[in-house]
Design an enzyme around this catalytic site. Structure first.
Site, PDB file in Angstrom:
ATOM      1  CG  ASN A  24      57.781  57.477  38.361  1.00 24.72           C
ATOM      2  OD1 ASN A  24      58.439  55.813  38.602  1.00 24.72           O
ATOM      3  ND2 ASN A  24      56.366  57.836  39.305  1.00 24.72           N
ATOM      4  CG  ASP A  26      57.951  55.645  42.278  1.00 23.31           C
ATOM      5  OD1 ASP A  26      58.106  54.279  41.570  1.00 23.31           O
ATOM      6  OD2 ASP A  26      57.012  55.645  42.170  1.00 23.31           O
ATOM      7  CG  ASP A  30      55.081  53.770  36.960  1.00 25.04           C
ATOM      8  OD1 ASP A  30      55.426  52.847  35.989  1.00 25.04           O
ATOM      9  OD2 ASP A  30      56.291  53.421  36.667  1.00 25.04           O
ATOM     10  CG  ASP A  99      45.390  39.407  40.561  1.00 24.41           C
ATOM     11  OD1 ASP A  99      44.049  39.184  41.058  1.00 24.41           O
ATOM     12  OD2 ASP A  99      46.778  39.037  40.231  1.00 24.41           O
ATOM     13  CG  ASP A 202      43.416  36.680  44.607  1.00 28.63           C
ATOM     14  OD1 ASP A 202      44.595  36.280  44.577  1.00 28.63           O
ATOM     15  OD2 ASP A 202      42.721  37.275  46.106  1.00 28.63           O
ATOM     16  CD  GLU A 261      45.121  32.187  43.155  1.00 29.39           C
ATOM     17  OE1 GLU A 261      46.352  31.862  44.213  1.00 29.39           O
ATOM     18  OE2 GLU A 261      44.810  32.727  44.242  1.00 29.39           O
ATOM     19  CG  HIS A 325      52.231  35.886  42.875  1.00 32.05           C
ATOM     20  ND1 HIS A 325      51.447  35.579  41.423  1.00 32.05           N
ATOM     21  CD2 HIS A 325      51.515  36.657  43.467  1.00 32.05           C
ATOM     22  CE1 HIS A 325      50.637  36.216  41.884  1.00 32.05           C
ATOM     23  NE2 HIS A 325      49.835  36.114  43.353  1.00 32.05           N
ATOM     24  CG  ASP A 326      50.985  33.700  44.874  1.00 36.76           C
ATOM     25  OD1 ASP A 326      51.452  34.280  45.629  1.00 36.76           O
ATOM     26  OD2 ASP A 326      50.257  33.475  44.863  1.00 36.76           O
TER      27      ASP A 326
HETATM   28  C1  GLC Z   1      45.727  35.142  46.262  1.00 35.71           C
HETATM   29  C2  GLC Z   1      47.512  34.982  45.072  1.00 35.71           C
HETATM   30  C3  GLC Z   1      48.465  35.316  46.506  1.00 35.71           C
HETATM   31  C4  GLC Z   1      48.054  37.096  47.873  1.00 35.71           C
HETATM   32  C5  GLC Z   1      46.909  35.761  48.217  1.00 35.71           C
HETATM   33  C6  GLC Z   1      45.257  36.355  48.688  1.00 35.71           C
HETATM   34  O1  GLC Z   1      46.758  33.370  46.730  1.00 35.71           O
HETATM   35  O2  GLC Z   1      48.192  34.614  44.080  1.00 35.71           O
HETATM   36  O3  GLC Z   1      49.654  36.520  45.975  1.00 35.71           O
HETATM   37  O4  GLC Z   1      48.865  36.903  49.109  1.00 35.71           O
HETATM   38  O5  GLC Z   1      46.049  35.430  47.121  1.00 35.71           O
HETATM   39  O6  GLC Z   1      44.977  37.619  48.265  1.00 35.71           O
END
Ligand code: GLC
Length: 543
Positions: A24, A26, A30, A99, A202, A261, A325-326
């Protein structure tokens, strides 16, 4: 071998929703954006998508601080958008992994608002509250937060401390409270009923903390958090019965999946937490375990592979992760400039090792971390530790679809500025350009994914190294009773002859090579490889 199981034999593609596709305009990706790009993913050949959190969040930790676990943040869409995304994914044979952030919530979560309101609130015990200690520092014990500072924050209203293993805006819930346990497992049930095929949990092994809140013993390290052995703030024995219960819930549906994780991951911990009555899998991060600088050479890689091969037998199935993503992106860590030769080696490794490959969005086109100025940093640990640690924004920049403004991130006519800058290399490095180039990393990835699908040995076969002390190349077999495939990766920018033990079989067929040669040069003990060559053969005379 035709018992293809999606989470074991397939490839899981991680999407960071706010950075994938914006429907959209923004500036924030999404759910409808993802739905609109599903054909691209189906064509890539992946089996499942894992969606980083899209739940309502005040964004203290960009979605990993959830204020309602069973809703969609309006910026990412609606529950109906989720239903559509799940249905459209399933129609294409793509599973959907969510997640779940169940170790902590946002401090704006209604549970925490109640919990902090008064000491006698019915939800008080839903979080971890402790009185101040008599020690000069005041906190109940010495535990530290992963994002810096003490893990305890003093709450003026009620005169006690609450625990947060991450930011102060992410209070840890009290999993020992039976009502919390039920409420959290109800979240799992909610999404299962709504069509989720699996979950990424997580920091699951931090759910339980020591009941006596004992101090962690010290160890050598740079930051406060690293200067402790995390004996008492994670990995408590109560985790196993909880995983048993979770597994029973999942097993009530066909082919559901949970991957954890692992906090302070090691292959040994993964073995402990996975198996037929526990998680299906957990991350051990064997190839990116020590922060941002990693040795990237065949000898080190082989050592890591062999360590996990020795452990993951029978019911335990490994995962392979190079990016997420970390951490800094694979191509940023392992390559120089805009060259993709080494990115292809990394991709080949990801797709030919034994274990479920997790592919991070953009890895297939070799996206690099976007360079950011201090003022552009959004990630809290980056703000806190700049310039020692610049945060995780670099690997979260918008997906590069084409060379139109903002890399085609927005699918609407309105083109809002994306929430993070697009990498300036998007003019050349994007999906549209790589589609046209037969030698691109994208087409390389597609071919290897297809090959993995065709070859049972690449999916399930045992790993047999042929280079015992590799210098420049890794050569290994993947073999089942019916098929033997040889993978040779030259990490050097020169032609090499990799010596193999035992000697190579004589009868083989070329399946794939980046060298352009029709026939690789195999002679008994050696295989000759062009600079940065990826070569895959099927060996006919097998065992
Ligand atoms: C996990 C996620 C990370 C997040 C952390 C706290 O390590 O991968 O991105 O910041 O947990 O939730």
């Amino acid at each position: 071998m035709d018992d293809y199981l999606w989470w074991r034999d397939g490839i899981i593609y991680q999407i960071y929703p706010r950075s994938f596709a914006d429907s959209n305009g923004d500036g924030l990706g999404d759910l409808p954006g993802i739905t609109a790009r599903l054909d691209y993913l189906a064509e890539l050949g992946i089996d499942a998508i894992w969606l980083s959190p899209f739940y309502p969040t005040p964004d203290a930790d960009f979605g990993y601080d959830v204020s309602d676990h069973t809703a969609v943040d309006p910026r990412f869409g609606t529950l109906e958008d989720f239903d559509r995304l799940a249905a459209e994914s399933h129609r294409r044979g793509i599973r959907v992994v969510l997640d779940l952030v169940l170790n902590h919530t946002s401090d704006r979560h209604p549970w925490f608002r109640e919990s902090r309101a008064s000491r006698d609130n019915p939800k008080r015990d839903w979080y971890i509250w402790q009185p101040p200690s008599r020690s000069p520092r005041g906190g109940p014990n010495n535990w530290q937060a992963a994002f810096g500072g003490p893990a305890w924050d003093y709450d003026e209203t009620t005169g006690q401390y609450y625990l947060h293993m991450f930011l102060a805006e992410q209070p840890d819930v009290n999993w020992r409270n039976p009502e919390v346990r039920k409420a959290q497992l109800d979240v799992v049930r909610f999404w299962l009923a709504r069509g989720a095929d699996g979950f990424r949990l997580d920091v699951f092994n931090a759910y339980f903390k020591d009941a006596q809140f004992r101090n962690n013993p010290p160890k050598f390290g740079l930051r406060g958090f690293d200067r402790q052995r995390h004996l008492y703030d994670c990995d408590q024995p109560e985790m196993i019965p909880l995983l048993n219960e979770l597994r029973t819930i999942l097993d009530a549906y066909p082919e559901r999946y949970a991957v954890g994780e692992t906090f302070f991951a090691t292959p040994e911990k993964v073995l402990h937490y996975s198996g037929p009555d526990r998680l299906h899998a957990a991350f051990s991060f064997d190839f990116n375990s020590s922060g941002l600088r990693y040795p990237w050479n065949p000898a080190w890689l082989l050592k890591q592979i062999q360590r996990r091969e020795a452990l993951f037998t029978g019911e335990h199935w490994p995962t392979t992760v190079l990016s997420n993503h970390d951490i800094s992106r694979t191509a940023t860590r392992y390559t120089h400039g805009e060259q993709d030769a080494l990115a292809k080696i990394a991709m080949a490794l990801l797709l030919t090792l034994r274990g479920t490959p997790f592919l991070y969005y953009g890895e297939e086109i070799g996206m690099r971390d976007v360079p950011l100025r201090r003022g552009e940093i959004m990630d809290p640990p980056g703000k806190r530790y700049w310039p020692i640690f610049k945060g995780r924004d670099g690997c979260r920049s918008p997906m590069q679809w084409d060379d139109t403004p903002f890399a085609g991130f927005s699918l609407s006519k309105v083109q809002g500025r994306p929430w993070l800058p697009v990498h300036p290399n998007y003019h050349q490095r994007n999906v549209a350009a790589q589609n046209e180039d037969p030698d691109s990393l994208l087409n390389f990835t597609r071919k290897l994914i297809a090959l993995r699908k065709e070859c049972p040995a690449l999916r399930r076969g045992e790993f047999v190294p042929l280079t015992t002390r590799p210098r420049d190349a890794l050569v290994y077999l993947r073999r089942t009773d019916d098929q033997t495939v040889l993978v040779a990766l030259n990490f050097a920018n020169k032609t090499i002859r990799a010596a193999c033990t035992p000697p190579l079989p004589e009868d083989w067929q070329l399946l794939f090579s980046t060298s352009g040669a029709d026939l690789p040069h195999v002679n008994g003990k050696n295989i000759e490889l062009a600079p940065y060559e990826v070569c895959i053969l099927e060996v006919k005379t097998g065992r």
